[in-house]
Design an enzyme around this catalytic site. Structure first.
Site, mmCIF file in Angstrom:
data_model
loop_
_atom_site.group_PDB
_atom_site.id
_atom_site.type_symbol
_atom_site.label_atom_id
_atom_site.label_comp_id
_atom_site.label_asym_id
_atom_site.label_seq_id
_atom_site.Cartn_x
_atom_site.Cartn_y
_atom_site.Cartn_z
ATOM 1 N N CYS A 119 0.828 -1.214 0.000
ATOM 2 C CA CYS A 119 0.000 0.000 0.000
ATOM 3 C C CYS A 119 0.863 1.265 0.000
ATOM 4 O O CYS A 119 1.837 1.387 0.738
ATOM 5 C CB CYS A 119 -1.002 -0.046 1.155
ATOM 6 S SG CYS A 119 -0.825 1.164 2.443
ATOM 7 N N CYS A 129 1.180 3.338 3.166
ATOM 8 C CA CYS A 129 2.004 2.638 4.156
ATOM 9 C C CYS A 129 3.479 2.917 3.877
ATOM 10 O O CYS A 129 4.255 3.168 4.802
ATOM 11 C CB CYS A 129 1.741 1.145 4.121
ATOM 12 S SG CYS A 129 0.007 0.709 4.369
#
Ligand code: NAG
Ligand code: NAG
Ligand code: NAG
Length: 294
Positions: free
Chosen positions: A53, A56
Site C-alpha cells: 500500500c 504505508c
C-alpha cells in the site's frame, strides 16, 4: 541456478515486512501481539499495514523515526509495533481488530493497575486519526501513558506527610517540580516501578532556599538550595528519615534515573529496558541488542 532462485525467493519473502530488522519496532504476530500489547502497563501504538500500500510506504520513514525516538533509548512507556496484514498468519488478527484500510494506526491503553492487586480490566483500543507525523504522534502517545504519580501542592501539606508516612510497603520517590504537568518521563518511571515504588510530584513555588519539613517530630532536610534548577528527584529512606538527591543536572535519562532509584532502594523495575520482561521482549524486535538488566 535453481538453488539461487530458491534463495532469492526466500530472501524476497523474508524482506516483505517493513520492520522485520528494525530494533526499535515490534513486527507482531498473534502470539507476540498478546505479549507486547496486552501483557503490559505500557501504552502501545500498532500500525496495521500491507507492504503494497502506497500510504504505508509513505509513513514508513515517520514510523521508523517514531520507533527510534520512543524506543531507541527506551524513553517512554510506549511500545511501537506493527502488524503486516498481508501475512496469512495475521489475517484473523487484522479482522478481529476490524482493520478496513491501510495503514490503520491503533493505540491500546492498558487498564488502571491497582497496586498489590491482581490484573483486572481490558486494554482500550483507540484509532489514531490525527496527522501521521512525528510531532503529533509523539504528543498524542505520550499523553496516553497512564499516570500513577500522585500530585501534591506543597511539601508542607498534610496530604504529603501522610503519603510519605503511608505504610504500604512501597519505597517513596519525590519529584520537586515547577510544572503543573506530570511529565511522560516521570509517568514512565512510575510504571516501570509499579508495585515497588510510589512516586509523588510536588509543586515547589514555596521553596526559595535550604528547607526542612517536620516529619514524625523530626526536622528532615530537603536537599535543595537557593536558585536550584528543577525538576529535582529525591529518594526517601524511611529508616534513616533522609532524602537523597539524584545528582545529574537534568532528569532526562530514564536508565540513569532507574539505576539511581535501584541503588537507593533495591527496587527492581518490572517493565522497561532494565527489567527481565524488557529483556525478553527485546528479542521480539528485529536485530535487537539485549540490554543490561537490573
Ligand atoms: C501491571 O504491573 C503490575 C505490577 O508489575 C503487574 O502485576 C500487572 O500484571 C501489570 N498489568 C499488565 C496488564 O500487564
Ligand atoms: C506516621 O505513622 C506513625 C505510625 O504509623 C504515626 O505514629 C505518626 O503520627 C505518623 N506521622 C505523620 C506525620 O503522619
Ligand atoms: C539567586 O538569584 C538571585 C536573583 O538572580 C540572586 O540575587 C542571588 O544572589 C542568587 N542566590 C544564590 C545563592 O546564588
Amino acid at each position: 541456478m535453481r538453488a539461487s532462485l530458491i534463495l532469492l525467493a526466500a530472501f524476497a519473502a523474508a524482506s516483505e515486512s517493513f520492520y522485520d530488522s528494525n530494533k526499535n519496532i515490534y513486527e507482531l504476530n498473534p502470539k507476540t501481539f498478546k505479549e507486547v500489547v496486552y501483557n503490559t502497563n505500557y501504552t502501545s501504538v500498532v500500525e496495521f499495514y500491507a507492504p503494497w500500500c502506497g500510504y504505508c510506504k509513505q509513513i514508513k520513514t515517520v514510523y521508523n523515526t517514531l520507533g527510534k525516538f520512543l524506543h531507541g533509548e527506551s524513553k517512554y512507556a510506549v511500545n511501537v509495533a506493527a502488524v503486516n496484514c498481508d501475512e496469512d498468519f495475521n489475517k484473523q488478527l487484522c479482522a478481529e481488530h476490524k482493520i478496513e484500510s491501510f495503514p490503520t494506526i491503533m493505540v491500546y491503553r492498558p487498564p488502571k493497575h491497582q497496586v498489590g492487586k491482581p490484573r483486572k480490566g481490558k486494554h482500550v483500543p483507540e484509532k489514531y486519526n490525527a496527522q501521521r507525523e512525528l510531532g503529533p504522534l509523539v504528543e498524542y502517545l505520550t499523553s496516553r501513558i497512564k499516570n500513577y504519580v500522585k500530585k501534591f501542592f506543597s511539601i508542607h501539606s498534610e496530604a504529603f506527610s501522610n503519603w510519605l508516612n503511608s505504610s504500604d510497603g512501597l519505597h517513596k520517590v519525590v519529584v520537586l517540580t515547577k510544572s503543573n504537568m506530570i511529565s511522560p518521563l516521570l509517568r514512565t518511571l512510575a510504571i516501570d516501578f509499579l508495585d515497588s515504588v510510589s512516586f509523588a510530584a510536588v509543586a515547589v513555588n514555596d521553596i526559595t532556599g535550604p528547607t526542612t519539613i517536620t516529619f514524625n517530630n523530626e526536622e528532615v532536610e530537603i536537599p535543595v538550595k537557593e536558585n536550584d534548577s528543577y525538576p529535582i528527584l529525591l529518594v526517601y529512606d524511611a529508616e534513616s528519615n533522609l532524602f537523597s538527591r539524584f545528582k545529574e543536572k537534568s532528569l532526562t535519562k530514564l536508565a540513569l534515573l532507574e539505576k539511581f532509584i535501584h541503588s537507593k532502594t533495591g527496587a527492581v523495575p518490572s517493565e522497561g529496558r532494565l527489567s527481565a520482561k524488557g529483556k525478553k521482549l527485546a528479542k521480539y524486535r528485529g536485530a535487537a541488542k539485549v540490554h543490561d538488566e537490573l
